[in-house]
Motif scaffolding. Structure first.
Motif, PDB file in Angstrom:
ATOM      1  N   ARG A  59       2.347  -0.627 -10.052  1.00 30.22           N
ATOM      2  CA  ARG A  59       2.115  -1.088 -11.421  1.00 30.22           C
ATOM      3  C   ARG A  59       3.055  -2.224 -11.800  1.00 30.22           C
ATOM      4  O   ARG A  59       2.627  -3.214 -12.388  1.00 30.22           O
ATOM      5  N   ILE A  60       4.335  -2.101 -11.444  1.00 32.58           N
ATOM      6  CA  ILE A  60       5.295  -3.139 -11.831  1.00 32.58           C
ATOM      7  C   ILE A  60       4.926  -4.469 -11.187  1.00 32.58           C
ATOM      8  O   ILE A  60       5.007  -5.532 -11.817  1.00 32.58           O
ATOM      9  N   SER A  61       4.495  -4.431  -9.928  1.00 30.01           N
ATOM     10  CA  SER A  61       4.091  -5.664  -9.240  1.00 30.01           C
ATOM     11  C   SER A  61       2.878  -6.285  -9.912  1.00 30.01           C
ATOM     12  O   SER A  61       2.812  -7.510 -10.098  1.00 30.01           O
ATOM     13  N   HIS A  62       1.892  -5.453 -10.285  1.00 32.56           N
ATOM     14  CA  HIS A  62       0.700  -5.961 -10.976  1.00 32.56           C
ATOM     15  C   HIS A  62       1.099  -6.633 -12.287  1.00 32.56           C
ATOM     16  O   HIS A  62       0.660  -7.760 -12.585  1.00 32.56           O
ATOM     17  N   ILE A  63       1.901  -5.954 -13.084  1.00 36.42           N
ATOM     18  CA  ILE A  63       2.297  -6.503 -14.382  1.00 36.42           C
ATOM     19  C   ILE A  63       3.066  -7.804 -14.205  1.00 36.42           C
ATOM     20  O   ILE A  63       2.840  -8.793 -14.917  1.00 36.42           O
ATOM     21  N   THR A  64       3.984  -7.835 -13.228  1.00 37.80           N
ATOM     22  CA  THR A  64       4.800  -9.026 -12.993  1.00 37.80           C
ATOM     23  C   THR A  64       3.938 -10.216 -12.571  1.00 37.80           C
ATOM     24  O   THR A  64       4.066 -11.319 -13.120  1.00 37.80           O
ATOM     25  N   LEU A  65       3.043 -10.013 -11.597  1.00 44.62           N
ATOM     26  CA  LEU A  65       2.219 -11.117 -11.095  1.00 44.62           C
ATOM     27  C   LEU A  65       1.276 -11.647 -12.169  1.00 44.62           C
ATOM     28  O   LEU A  65       1.160 -12.866 -12.359  1.00 44.62           O
ATOM     29  N   GLY A  76       1.586 -11.330 -15.404  1.00 46.60           N
ATOM     30  CA  GLY A  76       2.399 -11.953 -16.449  1.00 46.60           C
ATOM     31  C   GLY A  76       2.859 -13.347 -16.055  1.00 46.60           C
ATOM     32  O   GLY A  76       2.796 -14.285 -16.865  1.00 46.60           O
ATOM     33  N   ILE A  77       3.307 -13.513 -14.801  1.00 49.34           N
ATOM     34  CA  ILE A  77       3.731 -14.839 -14.322  1.00 49.34           C
ATOM     35  C   ILE A  77       2.563 -15.806 -14.335  1.00 49.34           C
ATOM     36  O   ILE A  77       2.702 -16.975 -14.742  1.00 49.34           O
ATOM     37  N   TRP A  78       1.386 -15.338 -13.897  1.00 50.38           N
ATOM     38  CA  TRP A  78       0.210 -16.224 -13.839  1.00 50.38           C
ATOM     39  C   TRP A  78      -0.191 -16.687 -15.235  1.00 50.38           C
ATOM     40  O   TRP A  78      -0.439 -17.881 -15.458  1.00 50.38           O
ATOM     41  N   CYS A  95       2.366 -19.207 -16.528  1.00 48.01           N
ATOM     42  CA  CYS A  95       2.189 -20.534 -15.913  1.00 48.01           C
ATOM     43  C   CYS A  95       1.000 -21.268 -16.525  1.00 48.01           C
ATOM     44  O   CYS A  95       1.072 -22.484 -16.767  1.00 48.01           O
TER      45      CYS A  95
END
Length: 523
Positions: free
Chosen positions: A314-320, A322-324, A327
């Motif tokens: 979940r943390i990886s999904h939220i981070t990616l 969110g970054i996208w 940007c």
């Protein structure tokens, strides 16, 4: 040497040693005895077996590994002892589950879906209001020009649907143990029973076993096998596409990023690097915007090829994600800001009269400064140079030359400096800072093929237009290097490097004018 036994749990085959089988069999039979009086006994047992199969699969290193007694004990520690969950309608089933909260897993909630259940799944996963999540999807789809739709489709394809009771409990962050499985199945069974009412299940079972039902069962197996083949083939195609794009993106990141960080190259004349921020930051932004969707496409391809592939978390999904989104917002904001800076244009005009006797032949040519460049061609390319006082200046050969006839006997040169800005006053101020020069030396008019301005005006589309007004009784000689700078073709290519005179409202070679005059005199 222990004896091994092949078993089938929820349509998944396992090799299990004899001691582990005995304990597992006793465990399941104990549960079955506690559920003997439950109408939904079969459904509960199926979900329990599915959860056990899932735990065994997660604990296996390879497919042919034998399930041992320690793995069975680990499973029981997670699921709970049957004696602790003896069914009693008076017990509060939530009391034991409240002692433990497992982490949520991302599934699509197909029971509360509008389209694919992605938003409802994110509602359970993130703990956000469902309506807020759906509004975010809609708003971001509008501002990202449809890119968010692609993200939604990818999540739809990558995220599994919560179909089994264990998956629904995982989705809601509840421990997948006997108590919760029993409670969840009872709830589903109760809802189903309310809908169907009194049905003759024996008669219904006999009907479903008719010949036509068997035919469709067989057809379903064929279609299922075909679907598996198509999914694997599609997974290979997507793996190749996403892999090539990601490798290309990495090459783009390290090549352009390294060049820009260490100033090994100049990107000033590349349209893609025009956001007004350091070039290496732009490289990173473009890389993330392009690479993240294809990273999810890579995950999708791997899930199609390997059904037991674990989620990235979940943390990886939220981070990616969110970054996208960040940007996209940054690039959109900077692009809009850049366009606003070019929304107004203004001109600064200078006109100068030059003394010239009619007996002299006026020779006109483009002149260059070898300190800046030896190229005499017209170009929109720009570069930073050092002037005589070692000051940085913006050099550009974006110069155009036009020719007109003068309405009097004077030679005039009109210089129009044009620039853009976020307001008319700013655009005019930028235009006034453009330095352009020319000179008349012994009837030789030398026009600079370049202009200089401030380095910060890079990408502002600054240009200079020069208009030469020539008296009609003047003989002229145009150098051929003027052709490349002439926007309006006042002269033919054969008129350059030729002596010209004005006759009958046009400029003509002198020899043709003399012949015409001679023929007129003879007549």
């Amino acid at each position: 040497m222990n004896k091994t036994i092949n078993i089938n749990l929820a349509n998944v085959f396992f090799h299990i040693d004899e001691d582990a089988f005995i304990k597992l069999d006793r465990y399941l039979k104990t549960i079955e005895s506690y559920l003997a009086k439950e109408e939904s006994k079969d459904e509960i047992l199926q979900d329990i077996e599915a959860r056990i199969a899932e735990l065994f699969t997660e604990s296996m290193i390879h497919e042919k590994q034998v399930i041992t007694l320690s793995q069975v004990n680990d499973m029981i520690a997670i699921m709970g002892e049957p004696e602790a969950y003896k069914i009693d309608d008076g017990d509060d089933s939530t009391s034991s589950s409240s002692k433990f909260k497992s982490s949520r897993k991302l599934y699509r909630d197909i029971e509360n879906n509008y389209i694919g259940g992605v938003s409802a799944g994110l509602h359970h996963y993130l703990g956000l209001n469902l309506l807020v999540i759906r509004l975010i999807w809609i708003i971001s789809a509008l501002f990202s020009f449809g890119a968010t739709v692609a993200i939604y489709v990818i999540l739809w394809a990558v995220t599994p649907a919560a179909r089994t009771t264990a998956q629904k409990l995982d989705m809601q962050g509840e421990p997948v143990n006997l108590t919760n499985i029993e409670r969840k199945v009872k709830e589903s069974y109760s809802k189903f029973a309310d809908k169907v009412g009194d049905i003759d299940y024996d008669k219904y079972e006999q009907q479903t076993r008719s010949g036509i039902t068997k035919f469709f069962d067989g057809l379903g197996e064929v279609l299922k096998a075909l679907g598996v083949f198509i999914s694997k083939f599609l997974g290979i195609i997507l793996l190749i596409i996403s892999g090539v794009v990601l490798v290309g993106s990495m090459i783009f990141l390290f090549s352009f990023g390294t060049i820009s960080i260490f100033e090994l190259g100049d990107f000033n004349n590349m349209d893609m690097f025009s956001l007004g921020i350091p070039y290496w930051i732009q490289v990173v932004l473009f890389f993330l915007v392009g690479a993240i969707p294809f990273f999810y496409l890579l995950i999708l391809s791997l899930k199609l090829l390997f059904s037991n592939l674990k989620s990235i978390g979940r943390i990886s999904h939220i981070t990616l994600i969110g970054i996208w989104i960040l940007c996209i917002i940054v690039i959109t904001t900077l692009s809009v800001k850049k366009q606003l800076e070019l929304s107004y244009d203004a001109e600064v005009i200078e006109v100068k009269s030059l003394a010239l006797t009619s007996e002299d032949t006026l020779r006109i040519k483009m002149d260059t400064n070898l300190m800046y460049s030896d190229d005499l061609r017209q170009s929109k390319l720009q570069k930073i140079v050092k002037d005589g006082s070692n000051t940085s200046r913006l050099y550009s050969s974006n110069v155009y030359v036009n020719f007109r006839t003068s309405d009097d006997e004077e030679l005039k040169v009109r210089v129009t400096k044009k620039s853009y800005g976020s307001s008319e006053s700013i655009a005019r101020e930028r235009a006034s800072l453009v330095d352009y020069d020319f000179e008349l030396d012994n009837s030789n008019l030398k026009l600079d093929n370049y202009f200089l301005t401030m380095p910060e005006f890079m990408k502002q589309n600054v240009k200079v237009e020069v208009t030469v007004y020539i008296p009609e009784d003047q003989i002229i000689y145009l150098d051929k290097n003027l052709m490349d700078f002439s926007r309006v073709r006042n002269f033919r290519s054969s008129d350059y490097n030729t002596y010209l005179g004005y006759d009958q409202n046009t400029w003509k070679p002198l020899d043709s004018i003399i012949k015409t005059d001679s023929l007129t005199t003879q007549n």
